[in-house]
Write a protein that holds these residues in place. Sequence first.
Motif, PDB file in Angstrom:
ATOM      1  N   ALA A 246       0.928  -1.248   0.118  1.00 14.61           N
ATOM      2  CA  ALA A 246      -0.003  -0.044   0.045  1.00 14.61           C
ATOM      3  C   ALA A 246       0.781   1.170  -0.038  1.00 14.61           C
ATOM      4  O   ALA A 246       0.615   2.364  -0.568  1.00 14.61           O
ATOM      5  CB  ALA A 246      -0.871   0.019   1.329  1.00 14.61           C
ATOM      6  N   ARG A 247       2.075   1.175   0.688  1.00 15.38           N
ATOM      7  CA  ARG A 247       2.828   2.334   0.766  1.00 15.38           C
ATOM      8  C   ARG A 247       3.502   2.595  -0.575  1.00 15.38           C
ATOM      9  O   ARG A 247       3.749   3.745  -1.033  1.00 15.38           O
ATOM     10  CB  ARG A 247       3.941   2.025   1.765  1.00 15.38           C
ATOM     11  N   ILE A 248       3.921   1.568  -1.114  1.00 12.88           N
ATOM     12  CA  ILE A 248       4.379   1.661  -2.495  1.00 12.88           C
ATOM     13  C   ILE A 248       3.331   2.181  -3.608  1.00 12.88           C
ATOM     14  O   ILE A 248       3.762   3.038  -4.346  1.00 12.88           O
ATOM     15  CB  ILE A 248       5.298   0.335  -2.969  1.00 12.88           C
ATOM     16  N   ARG A 266      -6.017  -3.372   2.913  1.00 11.03           N
ATOM     17  CA  ARG A 266      -6.850  -4.686   2.992  1.00 11.03           C
ATOM     18  C   ARG A 266      -7.179  -5.170   1.780  1.00 11.03           C
ATOM     19  O   ARG A 266      -7.168  -6.477   1.572  1.00 11.03           O
ATOM     20  CB  ARG A 266      -8.482  -4.316   3.584  1.00 11.03           C
ATOM     21  N   THR A 267      -7.155  -4.254   0.715  1.00  9.07           N
ATOM     22  CA  THR A 267      -7.442  -4.885  -0.640  1.00  9.07           C
ATOM     23  C   THR A 267      -5.950  -5.898  -1.093  1.00  9.07           C
ATOM     24  O   THR A 267      -6.189  -6.877  -1.460  1.00  9.07           O
ATOM     25  CB  THR A 267      -7.558  -3.801  -1.592  1.00  9.07           C
ATOM     26  N   LEU A 269      -3.960  -7.329   1.249  1.00 16.34           N
ATOM     27  CA  LEU A 269      -4.115  -8.168   2.058  1.00 16.34           C
ATOM     28  C   LEU A 269      -4.842  -9.545   1.608  1.00 16.34           C
ATOM     29  O   LEU A 269      -4.645 -10.470   1.405  1.00 16.34           O
ATOM     30  CB  LEU A 269      -4.576  -7.736   3.698  1.00 16.34           C
ATOM     31  N   GLU A 270      -6.125  -9.030   0.875  1.00 20.26           N
ATOM     32  CA  GLU A 270      -6.881 -10.109   0.489  1.00 20.26           C
ATOM     33  C   GLU A 270      -6.281 -10.992  -0.642  1.00 20.26           C
ATOM     34  O   GLU A 270      -6.532 -12.313  -0.823  1.00 20.26           O
ATOM     35  CB  GLU A 270      -8.218  -9.604   0.241  1.00 20.26           C
ATOM     36  N   ALA A 271      -5.656  -9.944  -1.462  1.00 23.83           N
ATOM     37  CA  ALA A 271      -5.021 -10.548  -2.610  1.00 23.83           C
ATOM     38  C   ALA A 271      -3.812 -11.814  -2.170  1.00 23.83           C
ATOM     39  O   ALA A 271      -3.584 -12.884  -2.785  1.00 23.83           O
ATOM     40  CB  ALA A 271      -4.415  -9.647  -3.644  1.00 23.83           C
ATOM     41  N   PHE A 272      -3.218 -11.244  -1.224  1.00 23.46           N
ATOM     42  CA  PHE A 272      -2.065 -12.305  -0.617  1.00 23.46           C
ATOM     43  C   PHE A 272      -2.666 -13.398   0.132  1.00 23.46           C
ATOM     44  O   PHE A 272      -2.271 -14.483  -0.207  1.00 23.46           O
ATOM     45  CB  PHE A 272      -1.350 -11.394   0.383  1.00 23.46           C
ATOM     46  N   LYS A 273      -3.866 -13.251   0.643  1.00 21.57           N
ATOM     47  CA  LYS A 273      -4.699 -14.330   1.406  1.00 21.57           C
ATOM     48  C   LYS A 273      -5.222 -15.364   0.350  1.00 21.57           C
ATOM     49  O   LYS A 273      -4.961 -16.485   0.407  1.00 21.57           O
ATOM     50  CB  LYS A 273      -5.767 -13.810   2.194  1.00 21.57           C
ATOM     51  N   LEU A 484      -7.799  -1.205  -8.407  1.00 25.72           N
ATOM     52  CA  LEU A 484      -7.640   0.173  -7.706  1.00 25.72           C
ATOM     53  C   LEU A 484      -7.161   1.201  -8.787  1.00 25.72           C
ATOM     54  O   LEU A 484      -6.948   0.823 -10.049  1.00 25.72           O
ATOM     55  CB  LEU A 484      -6.287  -0.152  -6.854  1.00 25.72           C
ATOM     56  N   PRO A 485      -7.533   2.644  -8.432  1.00 30.84           N
ATOM     57  CA  PRO A 485      -7.182   3.583  -9.123  1.00 30.84           C
ATOM     58  C   PRO A 485      -5.825   3.720  -9.889  1.00 30.84           C
ATOM     59  O   PRO A 485      -4.714   3.239  -9.109  1.00 30.84           O
ATOM     60  CB  PRO A 485      -7.558   4.798  -8.478  1.00 30.84           C
ATOM     61  N   PRO A 486      -5.704   3.993 -11.081  1.00 29.38           N
ATOM     62  CA  PRO A 486      -4.246   3.978 -11.540  1.00 29.38           C
ATOM     63  C   PRO A 486      -3.397   5.119 -11.047  1.00 29.38           C
ATOM     64  O   PRO A 486      -2.317   5.214 -11.106  1.00 29.38           O
ATOM     65  CB  PRO A 486      -4.306   3.915 -13.119  1.00 29.38           C
TER      66      PRO A 486
END
Length: 541
Positions: A246-248, A266-267, A269-273, A484-486
């Motif tokens: 998220a920071r990147i 969280r977005t 995080l869900e992808a990693f999960k 997510l927005p570009p």
Amino acid sequence: MPAGSPTPWSYFFIRLLFKFVLKIFYGTIVVENAQVIPPRGKPCIVCANHSNSLTDALLLVTTIPHKRRNLLRLTAKSTQFGKKTFTSWLIESAGTVPIKRRQDFPSGDADNTNVMQHLIEALEYGDAVCLFPEGMSRYHPTIAPLKTGVARLVSDVLSRNRHNPDFEMFVQTCSITYMHRQHFRSDVLVTFHEPLRFTPKDNPELLVPVNYEEIRSLTAKMHQQISLGTLDAPSWKMTRNAKLAARIYAPLGTTMSLGDYVRVVRTFLEAFKLSDRPISENHSGSEGEAVCKENNEGAIREDERIRQLADDLKDYQDQLARHGIKDDRIRRPIPTHIILYRIIVRLAWFGFLITISLPGLLLWLPVFLTTFVAVSRFKRTGPIWDTWDEIAQYKLIYGLLSGLCVWGSATVLTFPFAPLTVVLVPVAMWMALRWLEDAVSAFRAFAVLSTLLRMGQKHIWELHAVREQLHKRVMDLAVNTLGLPPDPETYFARTGGKEKGRVRGRWASKAKYFSVRRRRKRDWNETLRLYDQVDYPEDEY
């Protein structure tokens, strides 16, 4: 229509007192969707995730607007009652209902029949009752499976009022997200979700005799709502990776609210999960078998790509943590002469801020020492998962008591000027805290710049090249896979509502520097620490 119980004076006093204390301990408490909370007189069960012991309950008491609910009936484990401690008095005087937990009564004497009857009557009277369906507080990255007690309570209340088909009650779910729950001046997000509404007419499946599958279904729906608003991960490592991603994706300088920041984390995080879950083979006949196999192979490749990205993010974060620097320092490398200039400026600014805050810091010293000793002793009483969730509670209570002692002592010692001291001491302590935050931030910048100087330009640019590759992969995942927005820096600047985040224009940030409301941080992850808090303590669960 029931009117709800009146507000006891003790509850009003405790709410006011801890609203003040929580605003000092946590840098910012952001509340979302408070307008959806059912108004006074509507039977309501408030349910939230439970990761910070008594602090969770205090947050709910103070963040639910008084105009919506004048009273929130709390519940707490029965072992907290009947003790000669401030915590015990606090719990009992607020009208809290004791709940017997099975783990506290191994002999089997954990009968809560009378307690449940009391809660049912309170709901029928139009009160709001607070329950934590996880059943216990713990320091853990994931939400525990929810107990079915709330769903069974809904069933019991509806069944008792089946003669009134229009009798309505609500389950108000809430997600609490602490950036760092136990750290001074961290931030908190409290998100209320659309309440679940029940009536005997619309929900006959919950009337006695009830199918237990309906109870489990309602519990699962509550779990889904709560987890949708917070960070729910199987490991601290995954949370750490998601925060770095998220920071990147939205680097330092992005104007975004705390809610937006948590949802972006969280977005990822869900992808990693999801990438860690095994893909089940689904054969539906010979004709569809080839298509199914091809889809599975594509999904496996995508999961492998995300898992590899997570591993590379971990390696990159490990390097940053080893050097004690933040991603933003690698994103924009600065030449050596600029580093030297900024080192001098940051050190001078640190010295100036510490100097002007010294009188107030002397008042804070007993508070800091008292809480440090109390928390240090408490940490030794058990494992991390069972003790670290109560650190914030200990800091709040010992900080409050020692702070009141400092205030009272200063007033007594300056008795001829007591009316003036009563006001000046809190103001001096508040401004000293504001300046201390900036002083710590300046020293943290000084330490990081000194590290960059020791690392040398060659090593910095090597890390920058690694970061550039990670940035491309993170943006590809964020935009092309997660939707997510570009252009996050532009997009989030237009959204966010009233609470826009930390970093604003240069003029606005300077003009509001001496605002008594709060200091503006540069990062939602920031705490009152000399280093960036990215790692989490772990032990065996």
